[in-house]
Design a protein around this motif. Structure first.
Motif, PDB file in Angstrom:
ATOM      1  N   SER A   1       0.833  -1.205   0.000  1.00 53.32           N
ATOM      2  CA  SER A   1       0.000   0.000   0.000  1.00 53.32           C
ATOM      3  C   SER A   1       0.862   1.247   0.000  1.00 53.32           C
ATOM      4  CB  SER A   1      -0.949   0.010   1.194  1.00 53.32           C
ATOM      5  OG  SER A   1      -0.224   0.085   2.407  1.00 53.32           O
ATOM      6  N   ILE A   2       1.979   1.202   0.724  1.00 49.20           N
ATOM      7  CA  ILE A   2       2.968   2.290   0.673  1.00 49.20           C
ATOM      8  C   ILE A   2       4.227   1.827   1.384  1.00 49.20           C
ATOM      9  CG2 ILE A   2       2.204   3.431   2.790  1.00 49.20           C
ATOM     10  CD1 ILE A   2       2.757   6.105   1.325  1.00 49.20           C
ATOM     11  N   TYR A   3       5.373   2.202   0.816  1.00 47.63           N
ATOM     12  CA  TYR A   3       6.671   1.900   1.423  1.00 47.63           C
ATOM     13  C   TYR A   3       7.588   3.072   1.120  1.00 47.63           C
ATOM     14  CZ  TYR A   3      10.772  -0.799   2.928  1.00 47.63           C
ATOM     15  OH  TYR A   3      11.883  -1.254   3.597  1.00 47.63           O
ATOM     16  N   THR A   4       8.310   3.549   2.116  1.00 54.08           N
ATOM     17  CA  THR A   4       9.201   4.681   1.908  1.00 54.08           C
ATOM     18  C   THR A   4      10.608   4.338   2.363  1.00 54.08           C
ATOM     19  OG1 THR A   4       8.667   5.628   4.081  1.00 54.08           O
ATOM     20  CG2 THR A   4       7.361   6.370   2.211  1.00 54.08           C
ATOM     21  N   GLY A   5      11.584   4.836   1.624  1.00 53.78           N
ATOM     22  CA  GLY A   5      12.969   4.585   1.972  1.00 53.78           C
ATOM     23  C   GLY A   5      13.910   5.403   1.119  1.00 53.78           C
ATOM     24  N   CYS A   6      15.173   5.401   1.493  1.00 55.29           N
ATOM     25  CA  CYS A   6      16.208   6.079   0.711  1.00 55.29           C
ATOM     26  C   CYS A   6      16.882   5.047  -0.189  1.00 55.29           C
ATOM     27  CB  CYS A   6      17.236   6.728   1.633  1.00 55.29           C
ATOM     28  SG  CYS A   6      16.568   8.079   2.640  1.00 55.29           S
ATOM     29  N   PHE A   7      16.962   5.347  -1.468  1.00 55.67           N
ATOM     30  CA  PHE A   7      17.558   4.432  -2.437  1.00 55.67           C
ATOM     31  C   PHE A   7      18.572   5.190  -3.290  1.00 55.67           C
ATOM     32  CE2 PHE A   7      13.389   2.754  -1.413  1.00 55.67           C
ATOM     33  CZ  PHE A   7      13.633   1.401  -1.210  1.00 55.67           C
ATOM     34  N   ALA A   8      19.544   4.463  -3.829  1.00 54.83           N
ATOM     35  CA  ALA A   8      20.550   5.079  -4.687  1.00 54.83           C
ATOM     36  C   ALA A   8      19.892   5.628  -5.945  1.00 54.83           C
ATOM     37  CB  ALA A   8      21.624   4.057  -5.057  1.00 54.83           C
ATOM     38  N   ALA A   9      20.475   6.689  -6.484  1.00 52.85           N
ATOM     39  CA  ALA A   9      19.903   7.342  -7.664  1.00 52.85           C
ATOM     40  C   ALA A   9      19.795   6.392  -8.848  1.00 52.85           C
ATOM     41  CB  ALA A   9      20.755   8.561  -8.027  1.00 52.85           C
ATOM     42  N   GLN A  10      20.712   5.428  -8.950  1.00 52.51           N
ATOM     43  CA  GLN A  10      20.719   4.517 -10.099  1.00 52.51           C
ATOM     44  C   GLN A  10      19.920   3.246  -9.852  1.00 52.51           C
ATOM     45  OE1 GLN A  10      23.480   5.433  -8.403  1.00 52.51           O
ATOM     46  NE2 GLN A  10      24.402   7.031  -9.694  1.00 52.51           N
ATOM     47  N   THR A  11      19.175   3.187  -8.760  1.00 51.99           N
ATOM     48  CA  THR A  11      18.383   1.992  -8.467  1.00 51.99           C
ATOM     49  C   THR A  11      17.403   1.715  -9.595  1.00 51.99           C
ATOM     50  OG1 THR A  11      18.537   2.365  -6.080  1.00 51.99           O
ATOM     51  CG2 THR A  11      16.753   0.934  -6.856  1.00 51.99           C
ATOM     52  N   VAL A  12      17.361   0.443 -10.025  1.00 49.32           N
ATOM     53  CA  VAL A  12      16.422   0.032 -11.068  1.00 49.32           C
ATOM     54  C   VAL A  12      15.180  -0.533 -10.380  1.00 49.32           C
ATOM     55  CG1 VAL A  12      16.045  -1.450 -13.061  1.00 49.32           C
ATOM     56  CG2 VAL A  12      18.312  -0.462 -12.650  1.00 49.32           C
ATOM     57  N   PHE A  13      14.130   0.255 -10.345  1.00 47.90           N
ATOM     58  CA  PHE A  13      12.888  -0.206  -9.729  1.00 47.90           C
ATOM     59  C   PHE A  13      12.104  -1.040 -10.728  1.00 47.90           C
ATOM     60  CE2 PHE A  13      13.925   3.553  -7.243  1.00 47.90           C
ATOM     61  CZ  PHE A  13      13.630   3.151  -5.953  1.00 47.90           C
ATOM     62  N   PRO A  14      11.530  -2.176 -10.303  1.00 46.81           N
ATOM     63  CA  PRO A  14      10.678  -2.945 -11.207  1.00 46.81           C
ATOM     64  C   PRO A  14       9.566  -2.076 -11.782  1.00 46.81           C
ATOM     65  CG  PRO A  14      11.122  -4.188  -9.196  1.00 46.81           C
ATOM     66  CD  PRO A  14      11.656  -2.804  -8.966  1.00 46.81           C
ATOM     67  N   ASN A  15       9.232  -2.311 -13.039  1.00 48.29           N
ATOM     68  CA  ASN A  15       8.205  -1.498 -13.705  1.00 48.29           C
ATOM     69  C   ASN A  15       6.858  -1.577 -13.004  1.00 48.29           C
ATOM     70  OD1 ASN A  15      10.006  -0.639 -15.676  1.00 48.29           O
ATOM     71  ND2 ASN A  15       9.555  -2.378 -17.020  1.00 48.29           N
ATOM     72  N   SER A  16       6.635  -2.665 -12.264  1.00 48.95           N
ATOM     73  CA  SER A  16       5.342  -2.851 -11.599  1.00 48.95           C
ATOM     74  C   SER A  16       5.175  -1.947 -10.381  1.00 48.95           C
ATOM     75  CB  SER A  16       5.178  -4.313 -11.177  1.00 48.95           C
ATOM     76  OG  SER A  16       6.291  -4.736 -10.412  1.00 48.95           O
ATOM     77  N   LEU A  17       6.267  -1.340  -9.907  1.00 51.57           N
ATOM     78  CA  LEU A  17       6.182  -0.423  -8.772  1.00 51.57           C
ATOM     79  C   LEU A  17       5.827   0.975  -9.258  1.00 51.57           C
ATOM     80  CD1 LEU A  17       9.315  -1.365  -6.621  1.00 51.57           C
ATOM     81  CD2 LEU A  17       6.978  -2.178  -6.365  1.00 51.57           C
ATOM     82  N   LYS A  18       4.916   1.618  -8.558  1.00 56.87           N
ATOM     83  CA  LYS A  18       4.590   3.013  -8.853  1.00 56.87           C
ATOM     84  C   LYS A  18       5.440   3.891  -7.934  1.00 56.87           C
ATOM     85  CE  LYS A  18      -0.118   2.341 -10.570  1.00 56.87           C
ATOM     86  NZ  LYS A  18      -1.551   2.720 -10.422  1.00 56.87           N
ATOM     87  N   ILE A  19       6.330   4.671  -8.534  1.00 58.21           N
ATOM     88  CA  ILE A  19       7.338   5.412  -7.799  1.00 58.21           C
ATOM     89  C   ILE A  19       6.944   6.878  -7.660  1.00 58.21           C
ATOM     90  CG2 ILE A  19       9.771   6.048  -7.703  1.00 58.21           C
ATOM     91  CD1 ILE A  19       9.249   3.064  -7.492  1.00 58.21           C
ATOM     92  N   LYS A  20       7.221   7.432  -6.481  1.00 52.57           N
ATOM     93  CA  LYS A  20       7.002   8.846  -6.239  1.00 52.57           C
ATOM     94  C   LYS A  20       8.161   9.383  -5.399  1.00 52.57           C
ATOM     95  CE  LYS A  20       4.017  12.037  -3.649  1.00 52.57           C
ATOM     96  NZ  LYS A  20       2.865  12.145  -2.720  1.00 52.57           N
ATOM     97  N   LYS A  21       8.700  10.505  -5.813  1.00 53.07           N
ATOM     98  CA  LYS A  21       9.737  11.165  -5.023  1.00 53.07           C
ATOM     99  C   LYS A  21       9.083  12.063  -3.982  1.00 53.07           C
ATOM    100  CE  LYS A  21      13.429   9.464  -6.873  1.00 53.07           C
ATOM    101  NZ  LYS A  21      14.333   8.611  -6.075  1.00 53.07           N
ATOM    102  N   ALA A  22       9.563  11.995  -2.765  1.00 54.57           N
ATOM    103  CA  ALA A  22       9.033  12.817  -1.677  1.00 54.57           C
ATOM    104  C   ALA A  22      10.205  13.462  -0.953  1.00 54.57           C
ATOM    105  CB  ALA A  22       8.200  11.960  -0.732  1.00 54.57           C
ATOM    106  N   SER A  23       9.894  14.345  -0.031  1.00 51.91           N
ATOM    107  CA  SER A  23      10.979  15.035   0.667  1.00 51.91           C
ATOM    108  C   SER A  23      10.665  15.220   2.145  1.00 51.91           C
ATOM    109  CB  SER A  23      11.249  16.398   0.025  1.00 51.91           C
ATOM    110  OG  SER A  23      10.121  17.244   0.121  1.00 51.91           O
ATOM    111  N   ASN A  24      11.718  15.281   2.906  1.00 56.89           N
ATOM    112  CA  ASN A  24      11.660  15.538   4.337  1.00 56.89           C
ATOM    113  C   ASN A  24      12.507  16.783   4.603  1.00 56.89           C
ATOM    114  OD1 ASN A  24      11.297  15.181   7.118  1.00 56.89           O
ATOM    115  ND2 ASN A  24      13.118  13.881   7.290  1.00 56.89           N
ATOM    116  N   ILE A  25      12.281  17.441   5.718  1.00 58.67           N
ATOM    117  CA  ILE A  25      13.066  18.609   6.087  1.00 58.67           C
ATOM    118  C   ILE A  25      13.989  18.250   7.251  1.00 58.67           C
ATOM    119  CG2 ILE A  25      13.021  21.029   6.788  1.00 58.67           C
ATOM    120  CD1 ILE A  25      11.747  20.470   4.053  1.00 58.67           C
TER     121      ILE A  25
END
Length: 336
Positions: free
Chosen positions: A126-150
């Motif tokens: 339903s939702i998972y958040t984490g820090c990943f390397a910029a070159q990470t290859v995410f499976p196409n089946s994952l819906k990716i969103k960039k978010a930010s923290n302060i």
């Protein structure tokens, strides 16, 4: 149940090794081994320790990469039961998880392997958040969103940190100082819960369940036991009008929960409490983590302390059987 899949992992000396990817339940994981691995990982963070996960997601699992019986990387997975299936959902009070590696393991390669295994081991995230390397290859089946923290690094002297506050924040802090607040440290979570129930819960879409408050009570007790709790109240004329709960662990100060009455808001009680912590830890290697939600108004408030954005990745995954997949997609679109 134990799932095993083999992948190829590149370590820092450019050696290619074939490693098994294991899916382990919490009961199969030794707490000391897990916590020692997280502590030594370059990606170390409070939320990933076994005792923290045991509190916020008691039925958690983990994907583990091993070589000759030695762990190379792990991915904690907060699980819960839904529709008769094990699904993944980021729990309350747990902003970030992700991939945690041995220091000599290529983070991008480990992430690619574990994320690939994730989509074959589970049918719904339903939702998972984490820090990943910029070159990470995410499976196409994952819906990716960039978010930010302060976050606010505290390595500078307080005088410099204060100068980086916005003009409005400086003005409101001076008002708070003239207001005459008194500070009260405590381990009693009930006053801040009551402040939140009376003054904030009605603004939450769908309301706040009693389970969320119970979880906060359990987490506060665990943090106190681990000597990582800082719960501070701002009082005026003997009455608690604002409160802030911090988890202080390793070199990070996490602003986990807060609340204020109308008097607390008028007197900028939370600004005053945050500034007290910033003063205390100025000129150290600590980082103040505002644990900022994806709300522009709140992010703007935190940035007014001189905070900067720290990006992370948020993803969802839906491979549920018919008609659950269609129903969930419809619900998500309706809420968007």
């Amino acid at each position: 149940m134990l799932f095993k899949k083999f992948g190829v992992l590149l370590v820092s000396n450019q050696t290619i090794i074939h490693v098994p990817v294991l899916l382990l339940h919490r009961s199969q994981l030794d707490s000391t081994q897990w916590d020692d691995f997280i502590a030594a990982s370059p990606q170390q963070i409070l939320y990933a320790y076994s005792w923290y996960l045991d509190t916020v997601s008691p039925d958690w699992k983990a994907l583990v990469l091993t070589e000759n019986g030695q762990w190379q990387a792990v991915m904690p997975l907060p699980c819960r039961q839904k529709w008769g299936l094990k699904v993944i959902h980021q729990p309350f009070f747990c902003q970030l998880l992700g991939i945690f590696t041995h220091s000599n393991v290529d983070f991008r390669e480990a992430s690619n392997l574990l994320l690939s295994q994730l989509t074959t081991s589970f049918r719904y995230v339903s939702i998972y958040t984490g820090c990943f390397a910029a070159q990470t290859v995410f499976p196409n089946s994952l819906k990716i969103k960039k978010a930010s923290n302060i976050v606010l690094p505290l390595h500078l002297p307080y005088t410099v940190l204060f100068q980086n506050y916005s003009n409005d924040r400086k003005t409101n802090l001076k008002r708070a100082q003239r207001f005459g607040w008194q500070s009260k440290q405590s381990t009693d979570i009930e006053p801040i819960i009551q402040l939140f129930q009376r003054n904030h819960s009605s603004q939450i879409v769908g309301g706040v369940s009693e389970k969320a408050y119970d979880l906060l009570r359990k987490l506060t007790a665990v943090l106190a036991q681990k000597n990582t709790l800082r719960l501070v109240y701002a009082t005026k004329d003997g009455r608690i009008e604002a409160g802030a709960l911090f988890a202080i662990f390793e070199n990070r100060i996490i602003y986990l929960f807060n609340a204020a009455s109308p008097t607390g808001r008028k007197g900028n009680g939370r600004t005053w409490l945050i500034d007290q912590i910033i003063q205390e830890y100025a000129s150290t290697d600590f980082v103040f983590d505002f644990e900022s939600p994806e709300l522009a108004s709140i992010a703007s408030f935190y940035q007014s302390f001189g905070g900067v954005e720290e990006t992370y990745t948020q993803f969802t995954f839906n491979d549920l059987p018919f008609p659950l997949k269609q129903i969930q997609n419809w619900r998500i679109e309706k809420l968007a």
